[in-house]
Design an enzyme around this catalytic site. Sequence first.
Site, PDB file in Angstrom:
ATOM      1  N   GLY A   1       0.817  -1.223   0.000  1.00  0.00           N
ATOM      2  CA  GLY A   1       0.000   0.000   0.000  1.00  0.00           C
ATOM      3  C   GLY A   1       0.849   1.271   0.000  1.00  0.00           C
TER       4      GLY A   1
ATOM      5  CB  SER B   1      -5.892   7.256  12.292  1.00  0.00           C
ATOM      6  OG  SER B   1      -6.468   8.410  11.754  1.00  0.00           O
TER       7      SER B   1
ATOM      8  CE1 TYR C   1      -8.958   3.608   9.013  1.00  0.00           C
ATOM      9  CE2 TYR C   1      -9.333   5.909   9.587  1.00  0.00           C
ATOM     10  CZ  TYR C   1      -8.464   4.887   9.261  1.00  0.00           C
ATOM     11  OH  TYR C   1      -7.116   5.125   9.192  1.00  0.00           O
TER      12      TYR C   1
ATOM     13  CE  LYS D   1      -6.317   2.512  11.244  1.00  0.00           C
ATOM     14  NZ  LYS D   1      -5.430   1.417  10.831  1.00  0.00           N
TER      15      LYS D   1
ATOM     16  NE  ARG E   1     -14.707  15.142   3.701  1.00  0.00           N
ATOM     17  CZ  ARG E   1     -13.488  14.719   3.375  1.00  0.00           C
ATOM     18  NH1 ARG E   1     -13.258  14.185   2.180  1.00  0.00           N
ATOM     19  NH2 ARG E   1     -12.478  14.843   4.202  1.00  0.00           N
TER      20      ARG E   1
HETATM   21  N1  LIG Z   1      -3.439   7.404   4.402  1.00  0.00           N
HETATM   22  C1  LIG Z   1      -3.963   8.016   5.471  1.00  0.00           C
HETATM   23  O1  LIG Z   1      -4.477   9.128   5.378  1.00  0.00           O
HETATM   24  C2  LIG Z   1      -3.897   7.353   6.825  1.00  0.00           C
HETATM   25  C3  LIG Z   1      -4.033   8.144   7.980  1.00  0.00           C
HETATM   26  C4  LIG Z   1      -3.995   7.531   9.227  1.00  0.00           C
HETATM   27  C5  LIG Z   1      -3.827   6.156   9.319  1.00  0.00           C
HETATM   28  N2  LIG Z   1      -3.693   5.402   8.188  1.00  0.00           N
HETATM   29  C6  LIG Z   1      -3.549   3.944   8.316  1.00  0.00           C
HETATM   30  O2  LIG Z   1      -2.296   3.538   7.785  1.00  0.00           O
HETATM   31  C7  LIG Z   1      -2.395   2.243   7.209  1.00  0.00           C
HETATM   32  C8  LIG Z   1      -1.875   2.279   5.782  1.00  0.00           C
HETATM   33  O3  LIG Z   1      -2.610   3.245   5.055  1.00  0.00           O
HETATM   34  P1  LIG Z   1      -2.362   3.514   3.511  1.00  0.00           P
HETATM   35  O4  LIG Z   1      -2.748   4.924   3.276  1.00  0.00           O
HETATM   36  O5  LIG Z   1      -1.037   3.030   3.116  1.00  0.00           O
HETATM   37  O6  LIG Z   1      -3.506   2.595   2.903  1.00  0.00           O
HETATM   38  P2  LIG Z   1      -3.449   1.520   1.717  1.00  0.00           P
HETATM   39  O7  LIG Z   1      -4.858   1.109   1.451  1.00  0.00           O
HETATM   40  O8  LIG Z   1      -2.641   2.023   0.594  1.00  0.00           O
HETATM   41  O9  LIG Z   1      -2.675   0.316   2.421  1.00  0.00           O
HETATM   42  C9  LIG Z   1      -3.310  -0.654   3.220  1.00  0.00           C
HETATM   43  C10 LIG Z   1      -2.922  -2.012   2.661  1.00  0.00           C
HETATM   44  O10 LIG Z   1      -3.529  -3.041   3.442  1.00  0.00           O
HETATM   45  C11 LIG Z   1      -3.985  -4.068   2.573  1.00  0.00           C
HETATM   46  N3  LIG Z   1      -5.037  -4.802   3.299  1.00  0.00           N
HETATM   47  C12 LIG Z   1      -6.229  -4.354   3.734  1.00  0.00           C
HETATM   48  N4  LIG Z   1      -6.879  -5.333   4.389  1.00  0.00           N
HETATM   49  C13 LIG Z   1      -6.065  -6.420   4.395  1.00  0.00           C
HETATM   50  C14 LIG Z   1      -6.170  -7.745   4.919  1.00  0.00           C
HETATM   51  N5  LIG Z   1      -7.271  -8.158   5.553  1.00  0.00           N
HETATM   52  N6  LIG Z   1      -5.139  -8.595   4.730  1.00  0.00           N
HETATM   53  C15 LIG Z   1      -4.024  -8.209   4.065  1.00  0.00           C
HETATM   54  N7  LIG Z   1      -3.878  -6.978   3.542  1.00  0.00           N
HETATM   55  C16 LIG Z   1      -4.886  -6.091   3.703  1.00  0.00           C
HETATM   56  C17 LIG Z   1      -4.439  -3.323   1.327  1.00  0.00           C
HETATM   57  O11 LIG Z   1      -4.462  -4.128   0.172  1.00  0.00           O
HETATM   58  C18 LIG Z   1      -3.396  -2.213   1.223  1.00  0.00           C
HETATM   59  O12 LIG Z   1      -2.291  -2.598   0.429  1.00  0.00           O
HETATM   60  C19 LIG Z   1      -3.858   1.835   7.326  1.00  0.00           C
HETATM   61  O13 LIG Z   1      -4.014   1.024   8.455  1.00  0.00           O
HETATM   62  C20 LIG Z   1      -4.561   3.156   7.504  1.00  0.00           C
HETATM   63  O14 LIG Z   1      -5.767   3.005   8.210  1.00  0.00           O
HETATM   64  C21 LIG Z   1      -3.716   5.973   6.945  1.00  0.00           C
HETATM   65  O1  LIG Z   2     -12.083  16.724  -2.524  1.00  0.00           O
HETATM   66  C1  LIG Z   2     -11.785  17.191  -1.416  1.00  0.00           C
HETATM   67  C2  LIG Z   2     -11.187  16.397  -0.395  1.00  0.00           C
HETATM   68  C3  LIG Z   2     -10.920  16.987   0.829  1.00  0.00           C
HETATM   69  N1  LIG Z   2     -11.199  18.300   1.051  1.00  0.00           N
HETATM   70  C4  LIG Z   2     -10.879  18.908   2.352  1.00  0.00           C
HETATM   71  O2  LIG Z   2      -9.505  18.726   2.610  1.00  0.00           O
HETATM   72  C5  LIG Z   2      -9.267  18.543   4.011  1.00  0.00           C
HETATM   73  C6  LIG Z   2      -8.520  17.252   4.206  1.00  0.00           C
HETATM   74  O3  LIG Z   2      -9.371  16.163   3.848  1.00  0.00           O
HETATM   75  P1  LIG Z   2      -8.836  14.680   3.655  1.00  0.00           P
HETATM   76  O4  LIG Z   2      -7.636  14.669   2.784  1.00  0.00           O
HETATM   77  O5  LIG Z   2     -10.004  13.832   3.263  1.00  0.00           O
HETATM   78  O6  LIG Z   2      -8.318  14.306   5.112  1.00  0.00           O
HETATM   79  P2  LIG Z   2      -9.093  14.159   6.503  1.00  0.00           P
HETATM   80  O7  LIG Z   2     -10.536  14.304   6.338  1.00  0.00           O
HETATM   81  O8  LIG Z   2      -8.401  15.067   7.458  1.00  0.00           O
HETATM   82  O9  LIG Z   2      -8.811  12.626   6.888  1.00  0.00           O
HETATM   83  C7  LIG Z   2      -7.563  11.951   6.620  1.00  0.00           C
HETATM   84  O10 LIG Z   2      -6.668  12.118   7.669  1.00  0.00           O
HETATM   85  C8  LIG Z   2      -7.006  11.485   8.900  1.00  0.00           C
HETATM   86  C9  LIG Z   2      -5.898  11.674   9.881  1.00  0.00           C
HETATM   87  O11 LIG Z   2      -5.669  13.000  10.120  1.00  0.00           O
HETATM   88  C10 LIG Z   2      -7.221   9.993   8.674  1.00  0.00           C
HETATM   89  O12 LIG Z   2      -7.608   9.381   9.849  1.00  0.00           O
HETATM   90  C11 LIG Z   2      -8.265   9.771   7.597  1.00  0.00           C
HETATM   91  O13 LIG Z   2      -8.390   8.390   7.374  1.00  0.00           O
HETATM   92  C12 LIG Z   2      -7.819  10.473   6.345  1.00  0.00           C
HETATM   93  O14 LIG Z   2      -8.794  10.307   5.331  1.00  0.00           O
HETATM   94  C13 LIG Z   2     -10.651  18.559   4.658  1.00  0.00           C
HETATM   95  O15 LIG Z   2     -10.892  19.860   5.112  1.00  0.00           O
HETATM   96  C14 LIG Z   2     -11.612  18.272   3.518  1.00  0.00           C
HETATM   97  O16 LIG Z   2     -12.875  18.870   3.686  1.00  0.00           O
HETATM   98  C15 LIG Z   2     -11.769  19.083   0.057  1.00  0.00           C
HETATM   99  O17 LIG Z   2     -12.026  20.261   0.268  1.00  0.00           O
HETATM  100  N2  LIG Z   2     -12.049  18.507  -1.149  1.00  0.00           N
END
Ligand SMILES: NC(=O)c1ccc[n+]([C@@H]2O[C@H](COP(=O)([O-])OP(=O)(O)OC[C@H]3O[C@@H](n4cnc5c(N)ncnc54)[C@H](O)[C@@H]3O)[C@@H](O)[C@H]2O)c1
Ligand SMILES: O=c1ccn([C@@H]2O[C@H](COP(=O)(O)OP(=O)(O)O[C@H]3O[C@H](CO)[C@@H](O)[C@H](O)[C@H]3O)[C@@H](O)[C@H]2O)c(=O)[nH]1
Length: 337
Positions: free
Chosen positions: A10, A124, A148, A152, A291
């Site tokens: 990922g 998160s 979600y 966590k 949103r």
């Molecule tokens: N990207 C963000 O904004 C963000 C913010 C806070 C926390 N996180 C957390 O960080 C982690 C990684 O996020 P990411 O952005 O790289 O997401 P991502 O979707 O790119 O990576 C997650 C990976 O987990 C795999 N996966 C999901 N369920 C699975 C299962 N049951 N078995 C095996 N593999 C599985 C998916 O195929 C994917 O490759 C996640 O746990 C996510 O919740 C992400």
């Molecule tokens: O098309 C879009 C998408 C987002 N936003 C705005 O951009 C900001 C950031 O949004 P987004 O990138 O969706 O991030 P968050 O809503 O802050 O959430 C992200 O960041 C969190 C941690 O801070 C994680 O837990 C969530 O999974 C992840 O989606 C927010 O004000 C949204 O309203 C827009 O205006 N237009």
Amino acid sequence: MKILVTGGTGYIGSHTVLSLQEAGHDVVVIDNLVNSSEESLRRVAELSGRAAEFHHVDLVDEAAVERVFAASPIDAVIHFAGLKAVGESVREPLRYYHNNLVGTLNLIRVMDRHDVRSIVFSSSATVYGEHNPIPYVEKMEIGANNPYGRTKEQIEDILSDLGAADTRWHIALLRYFNPVGAHPSGRIGEDPQGIPNNLVPFIAQVAVGRREKLMVFGGDYDTPDGTCLRDYIHVVDLAEGHVAALNYVADRTGVFRWNLGSGKGSSVLEVLRSFEKAVGQPIPYEITGRRAGDLPAFWADATSALADLSWSTTKTVDQMCEDHWRWQKNNPQGYGN
Ligand SMILES: NC(=O)c1ccc[n+]([C@@H]2O[C@H](COP(=O)([O-])OP(=O)(O)OC[C@H]3O[C@@H](n4cnc5c(N)ncnc54)[C@H](O)[C@@H]3O)[C@@H](O)[C@H]2O)c1
Ligand SMILES: O=c1ccn([C@@H]2O[C@H](COP(=O)(O)OP(=O)(O)O[C@H]3O[C@H](CO)[C@@H](O)[C@H](O)[C@H]3O)[C@@H](O)[C@H]2O)c(=O)[nH]1
């Protein structure tokens, strides 16, 4: 060390595999590819010069996880695998609870059976919920407001209970703020499936011509320019944070929590301006309604990670946008091209 990375194909996982290999570790990846492609690992190998061992395994299948641990001796685990879209989790809560909780329980039960008791978990900022003042500090009472986020929080609880019951465990809970950007090579990056939920991937797809314009969700918040503030963190800084956390817990048992963020908020319009600078031309946008569920502003208190891990962010929002743009421009269809 030999590190098992779940979710390693990922977005954040692939960057962390690269950082681990650059730090000299061997890496084993488990992923079910539900939201990613094995192509990311091929490119990571190209960048690092070493291949990670890949297992196409679903964590929900405990016997399959067991086979991975039986096949190679693992020293520690970084656990990214999980479903992560807030809106989807509201519509499909059972799928989220089943995947994220059962997957994690299987993983830690198998780890315990194999005497592997070091884990770094992807939590998160969403666990801070709606009730906490900003900036968020690790000792605050958590309480997520969507399924979600609750997965966590519940996984944090499970790991905390485990660490209290069995003092042989080394546990790091990392609360990420908003990860964006890509490796500066432009070879690996975020490849969202369908319409991106998150701000920067959406802007990037507008810039590359895949979408018409950015909808800015809300221009009437009580913030300097009326749009929401978030704490954006470059994915390479975030990956390095995992290596630092892994090193810290390697010789300490217990349960540790760290925010991984910059400690600074940026508005939606500020990010848009940075991205326009990277692209070198204006990006069409329209300010529309708020949103549901968005908070006006939050960012991390990032002092604990600095004090304990000697880790802090190094890259600016401009750099995040430049790197994100390089990845998007060179890979307009992500890994699918
Ligand atoms: N990207 C963000 O904004 C963000 C913010 C806070 C926390 N996180 C957390 O960080 C982690 C990684 O996020 P990411 O952005 O790289 O997401 P991502 O979707 O790119 O990576 C997650 C990976 O987990 C795999 N996966 C999901 N369920 C699975 C299962 N049951 N078995 C095996 N593999 C599985 C998916 O195929 C994917 O490759 C996640 O746990 C996510 O919740 C992400
Ligand atoms: O098309 C879009 C998408 C987002 N936003 C705005 O951009 C900001 C950031 O949004 P987004 O990138 O969706 O991030 P968050 O809503 O802050 O959430 C992200 O960041 C969190 C941690 O801070 C994680 O837990 C969530 O999974 C992840 O989606 C927010 O004000 C949204 O309203 C827009 O205006 N237009």
